[in-house]
Design a protein around this motif. Structure first.
Motif, PDB file in Angstrom:
ATOM      1  N   SER A   1      53.926  25.374  32.722  1.00  0.00           N
ATOM      2  CA  SER A   1      53.999  26.749  32.237  1.00  0.00           C
ATOM      3  C   SER A   1      54.178  27.733  33.381  1.00  0.00           C
ATOM      4  N   PRO A   2      54.745  28.921  33.067  1.00  0.00           N
ATOM      5  CA  PRO A   2      54.852  29.964  34.090  1.00  0.00           C
ATOM      6  C   PRO A   2      53.508  30.263  34.764  1.00  0.00           C
ATOM      7  N   ALA A   3      52.423  30.297  33.992  1.00  0.00           N
ATOM      8  CA  ALA A   3      51.114  30.603  34.583  1.00  0.00           C
ATOM      9  C   ALA A   3      50.756  29.588  35.660  1.00  0.00           C
ATOM     10  N   GLN A   4      51.017  28.321  35.379  1.00  0.00           N
ATOM     11  CA  GLN A   4      50.683  27.285  36.348  1.00  0.00           C
ATOM     12  C   GLN A   4      51.535  27.414  37.610  1.00  0.00           C
ATOM     13  N   MET A   5      52.799  27.767  37.416  1.00  0.00           N
ATOM     14  CA  MET A   5      53.701  27.865  38.567  1.00  0.00           C
ATOM     15  C   MET A   5      53.340  29.047  39.460  1.00  0.00           C
ATOM     16  N   VAL A   6      53.051  30.182  38.851  1.00  0.00           N
ATOM     17  CA  VAL A   6      52.718  31.326  39.694  1.00  0.00           C
ATOM     18  C   VAL A   6      51.322  31.178  40.295  1.00  0.00           C
ATOM     19  N   ALA A   7      50.483  30.330  39.705  1.00  0.00           N
ATOM     20  CA  ALA A   7      49.162  30.081  40.288  1.00  0.00           C
ATOM     21  C   ALA A   7      49.300  29.492  41.694  1.00  0.00           C
ATOM     22  N   LEU A   8      50.341  28.694  41.889  1.00  0.00           N
ATOM     23  CA  LEU A   8      50.564  28.107  43.219  1.00  0.00           C
ATOM     24  C   LEU A   8      50.808  29.206  44.259  1.00  0.00           C
ATOM     25  N   ALA A   9      51.637  30.188  43.882  1.00  0.00           N
ATOM     26  CA  ALA A   9      51.919  31.295  44.797  1.00  0.00           C
ATOM     27  C   ALA A   9      50.686  32.171  44.985  1.00  0.00           C
ATOM     28  N   ALA A  10      49.920  32.361  43.919  1.00  0.00           N
ATOM     29  CA  ALA A  10      48.706  33.177  44.017  1.00  0.00           C
ATOM     30  C   ALA A  10      47.726  32.558  45.006  1.00  0.00           C
ATOM     31  N   ARG A  11      47.532  31.255  44.892  1.00  0.00           N
ATOM     32  CA  ARG A  11      46.634  30.555  45.827  1.00  0.00           C
ATOM     33  C   ARG A  11      47.134  30.722  47.266  1.00  0.00           C
ATOM     34  N   ARG A  12      48.417  30.586  47.452  1.00  0.00           N
ATOM     35  CA  ARG A  12      48.984  30.711  48.797  1.00  0.00           C
ATOM     36  C   ARG A  12      48.760  32.120  49.353  1.00  0.00           C
ATOM     37  N   HIS A  13      48.938  33.114  48.497  1.00  0.00           N
ATOM     38  CA  HIS A  13      48.727  34.504  48.925  1.00  0.00           C
ATOM     39  C   HIS A  13      47.260  34.724  49.333  1.00  0.00           C
ATOM     40  N   MET A  14      46.355  34.163  48.564  1.00  0.00           N
ATOM     41  CA  MET A  14      44.924  34.292  48.885  1.00  0.00           C
ATOM     42  C   MET A  14      44.638  33.661  50.245  1.00  0.00           C
ATOM     43  N   HIS A  15      45.274  32.533  50.501  1.00  0.00           N
ATOM     44  CA  HIS A  15      45.060  31.838  51.773  1.00  0.00           C
ATOM     45  C   HIS A  15      45.650  32.624  52.954  1.00  0.00           C
ATOM     46  N   LEU A  16      46.857  33.127  52.770  1.00  0.00           N
ATOM     47  CA  LEU A  16      47.535  33.797  53.887  1.00  0.00           C
ATOM     48  C   LEU A  16      46.908  35.146  54.219  1.00  0.00           C
ATOM     49  N   TYR A  17      46.477  35.860  53.162  1.00  0.00           N
ATOM     50  CA  TYR A  17      46.131  37.273  53.371  1.00  0.00           C
ATOM     51  C   TYR A  17      44.707  37.649  52.973  1.00  0.00           C
ATOM     52  N   GLY A  18      43.932  36.708  52.507  1.00  0.00           N
ATOM     53  CA  GLY A  18      42.572  37.045  52.120  1.00  0.00           C
ATOM     54  C   GLY A  18      42.465  37.786  50.802  1.00  0.00           C
ATOM     55  N   THR A  19      43.522  37.743  50.005  1.00  0.00           N
ATOM     56  CA  THR A  19      43.490  38.351  48.677  1.00  0.00           C
ATOM     57  C   THR A  19      42.451  37.631  47.822  1.00  0.00           C
ATOM     58  N   GLU A  20      41.772  38.375  46.972  1.00  0.00           N
ATOM     59  CA  GLU A  20      40.734  37.773  46.128  1.00  0.00           C
ATOM     60  C   GLU A  20      41.044  37.990  44.650  1.00  0.00           C
ATOM     61  N   SER A  21      40.404  37.193  43.844  1.00  0.00           N
ATOM     62  CA  SER A  21      40.608  37.274  42.389  1.00  0.00           C
ATOM     63  C   SER A  21      40.319  38.677  41.863  1.00  0.00           C
ATOM     64  N   ARG A  22      39.362  39.375  42.474  1.00  0.00           N
ATOM     65  CA  ARG A  22      39.016  40.716  41.974  1.00  0.00           C
ATOM     66  C   ARG A  22      40.169  41.702  42.180  1.00  0.00           C
ATOM     67  N   HIS A  23      41.033  41.424  43.149  1.00  0.00           N
ATOM     68  CA  HIS A  23      42.207  42.285  43.322  1.00  0.00           C
ATOM     69  C   HIS A  23      43.199  42.062  42.172  1.00  0.00           C
ATOM     70  N   PHE A  24      43.310  40.821  41.755  1.00  0.00           N
ATOM     71  CA  PHE A  24      44.119  40.550  40.562  1.00  0.00           C
ATOM     72  C   PHE A  24      43.476  41.245  39.358  1.00  0.00           C
ATOM     73  N   GLY A  25      42.165  41.136  39.292  1.00  0.00           N
ATOM     74  CA  GLY A  25      41.426  41.690  38.160  1.00  0.00           C
ATOM     75  C   GLY A  25      41.580  43.194  38.040  1.00  0.00           C
ATOM     76  N   ALA A  26      41.669  43.877  39.183  1.00  0.00           N
ATOM     77  CA  ALA A  26      41.807  45.339  39.153  1.00  0.00           C
ATOM     78  C   ALA A  26      43.077  45.747  38.407  1.00  0.00           C
ATOM     79  N   ILE A  27      44.107  44.932  38.509  1.00  0.00           N
ATOM     80  CA  ILE A  27      45.375  45.209  37.814  1.00  0.00           C
ATOM     81  C   ILE A  27      45.186  45.020  36.306  1.00  0.00           C
ATOM     82  N   ALA A  28      44.514  43.943  35.943  1.00  0.00           N
ATOM     83  CA  ALA A  28      44.263  43.690  34.514  1.00  0.00           C
ATOM     84  C   ALA A  28      43.410  44.795  33.913  1.00  0.00           C
ATOM     85  N   VAL A  29      42.417  45.236  34.658  1.00  0.00           N
ATOM     86  CA  VAL A  29      41.515  46.285  34.165  1.00  0.00           C
ATOM     87  C   VAL A  29      42.276  47.599  33.990  1.00  0.00           C
ATOM     88  N   ALA A  30      43.180  47.904  34.923  1.00  0.00           N
ATOM     89  CA  ALA A  30      43.960  49.148  34.813  1.00  0.00           C
ATOM     90  C   ALA A  30      44.826  49.121  33.561  1.00  0.00           C
TER      91      ALA A  30
END
Lengths: 390, 136
Positions: free
Chosen positions: A146-175
């Motif tokens: 699924s698209p969700a599974q595929m973009v999860a790979l990129a999300a994990r990579r972004h978290m690793h490279l830049y220290g992005t956290e799930s709460r940053h994703f969450g802020a978008i959902a909350v908005a």
């Protein structure tokens, strides 16, 4: 004259309700949305002579023309990767058709029964085929569907490279949910969400949680595009295409598995000339419509379209309050987006952008002049800057 | 039990799948610029030369990224969740990456850049699939 800038404008918008089960055909949804957009513009059947569609839309343009009584179609085309890559792209096709004089006024639309599955299979249910061919033959046999599974790979990579956290994703959902709660038409109206709700929602494909994923929706949405000259005689304040771009590249050769280590990708290509063509800077954008299929992809668009440097989206987002109408400096997806209003493959975001620039949005951004609007990334994409009249 | 989809080899990719059935990773190497490429392509991704040779490459690499899939979206995933899909950066060339599944480990054992090695497992239809496990 070497770009689409200021050569086309959106003059009509229309949509159906957004629901889990429309109870009618995809053709009826398309006709209702388009008819509403034509009435909004003040255009009759003889005034509209083109249709731009998403490749994935099941509706046949000539069948729509027959139903709506359009006597002549002088332009028809479709945007590949639409799907999520289609919303801005269809408007651009329409813009190019009218700017070149090939057509007078062109419809761009999306209509589907994606949630009920009556016509379109549910994307969240992925492919249930027992064989995988083409690029999917290198993905699905391992359990990646699924698209969700595929973009999860990129999300994990972004978290690793830049220290992005799930709460940053969450802020978008909350908005997006915040804005849906100000929009009675939104599917998630009346269902508030906090960052804690996001953080406790179940994992779908770690690090993607349920509330990182867009809705599934039945509905229809359409806009009408014509030239600035023609727009002067019509009912509504025109909204100009100040700049537009499509983007793709060899990086997208693995369906939605994304290479975020590469310097360029579909979004950087689509965005490369936008601000120069529009003659403005990022600071001039009053309201953001970033295609929100999955929250990490929205975060990456902030970087890839240059609102902040690569890796700095987490700081740009902070706690997300800057995205919230009315006090945030950069309201995001002000009708709720794909995440919380309804998932019409981004066409509903374009409609809301037009409302903002007409000055008729429920969550009206004061003196909104420029809106930045995108299609989905992780597939070949498109983006545009829309401008309202001063 | 349902299974994950069976790969239907693309025209031109048959040597890769045949290699899997022999227990090796076999990729295309460009005869002109010597670069390995993935997915299989009819022309060199880097220099557009048409000539290439299928070559067995080392079945080792490191984890580039991964996801733990907990929500089964395919009948074949029911009973298999949670499972780990990985993108592997292959040792054979710095920019050569492939998707696979990580086996013989718990999801919380996975770490970025962990060394892995290929292990072949038959799809119920008989085609061998290249999966990976942590090199311990």
């Amino acid at each position: 004259m070497n770009s689409i800038s200021d050569r086309a404008c959106i003059v009509g918008i229309g949509h159906t309700e957004y629901s889990k089960d429309s109870g009618r055909s995809e053709l009826k949804l398309a006709c209702e949305a388009i008819s509403a957009a034509m009435r909004d513009a003040g255009l009759g059947p003889g005034d509209v002579d083109g249709i731009a569609k998403y490749t994935m839309d099941n509706n046949d343009p000539i069948e729509i023309a027959r139903c709506l009584g359009l006597p002549s179609l002088r332009f028809f085309g479709e945007v590949a990767y639409g799907g999520g890559g289609g919303p801005v792209g269809t408007v651009m096709l329409a813009a190019m058709a009218v700017a070149t004089g090939q057509a007078k006024a062109v419809i761009a639309f999306r209509a589907m029964n994606e949630r009920s599955g009556r016509g379109t299979p549910r994307f969240g249910q992925a492919m249930v085929a027992d064989t995988a061919a083409g690029p999917m033959s290198y993905l699905a046999p391992y359990g990646l569907f699924s698209p969700a599974q595929m973009v999860a790979l990129a999300a994990r990579r972004h978290m690793h490279l830049y220290g992005t956290e799930s709460r940053h994703f969450g802020a978008i959902a909350v908005a997006c949910r915040h804005h849906a709660n100000l929009n009675p038409d939104a599917m998630m109206h009346g269902r508030p969400m906090t960052i804690d709700d996001h953080q406790s929602s179940r994992m779908i494909s770690d690090p993607l949680r349920l509330l990182d994923c867009c809705l599934e929706t039945d509905g229809g949405a359409a806009v009408i595009v014509t030239t600035p000259e023609r727009a002067r005689d019509l009912r509504q304040k025109p909204v100009f295409m100040a700049a537009g771009g499509l983007g793709g590249g060899g990086w997208n050769n693995r369906f939605m598995v994304r290479d975020i280590d590469a310097p360029d990708n579909e979004a950087t290509v689509a965005g490369r000339r936008l601000f120069a063509d529009a003659g403005i800077s990022h600071d001039d954008i009053d309201v953001l419509f970033l295609y929100d299929h999955f929250t990490p992809m929205v975060l990456m668009q902030l970087e890839e379209y240059g609102f902040c440097a690569r890796g700095e989206a987490k700081d740009f987002i902070g706690d997300g309050s800057r995205f919230l109408w009315p006090h945030g400096d950069l309201p995001l997806n002000t009708s709720g987006g794909n995440l919380s209003e309804g998932y019409l493959h981004g066409m509903q975001n374009i409609i809301e952008a037009v409302r903002q620039l007409r000055g008729t949005a429920r969550t009206q951004v004061q003196d909104a002049r420029y809106a930045f609007v995108t299609a989905g990334n992780a597939v070949p994409t498109s983006a545009m800057i829309l401008r309202g009249e001063a | 039990m349902s299974t994950f989809p069976r790969p239907v080899p693309e025209y031109g990719s048959e040597p890769f799948w045949a290699g899997c059935n022999e227990g090796v990773l076999r990729f295309q190497r460009c005869a002109a610029c010597q670069k390995l490429r993935w997915h299989p392509a009819p022309i060199c991704t880097y220099c557009q030369a048409e000539d290439c040779a299928w070559e067995t490459i080392p079945g080792t690499g490191r984890i580039h990224t991964w996801t733990v899939i907990t929500h089964p979206v395919h009948p074949g995933a029911v009973g298999k969740v949670p499972y780990v899909v990985v993108e592997i950066a292959l040792d054979a060339q710095s920019d050569l990456r492939m998707i696979s599944r990580l086996v013989e480990c718990e999801p919380d054992e996975v770490t970025m850049a962990a060394p892995v090695e290929v292990v072949f497992e038959a799809h119920p239809d008989g085609q061998q699939l290249p999966l990976f496990r942590l090199r311990r």
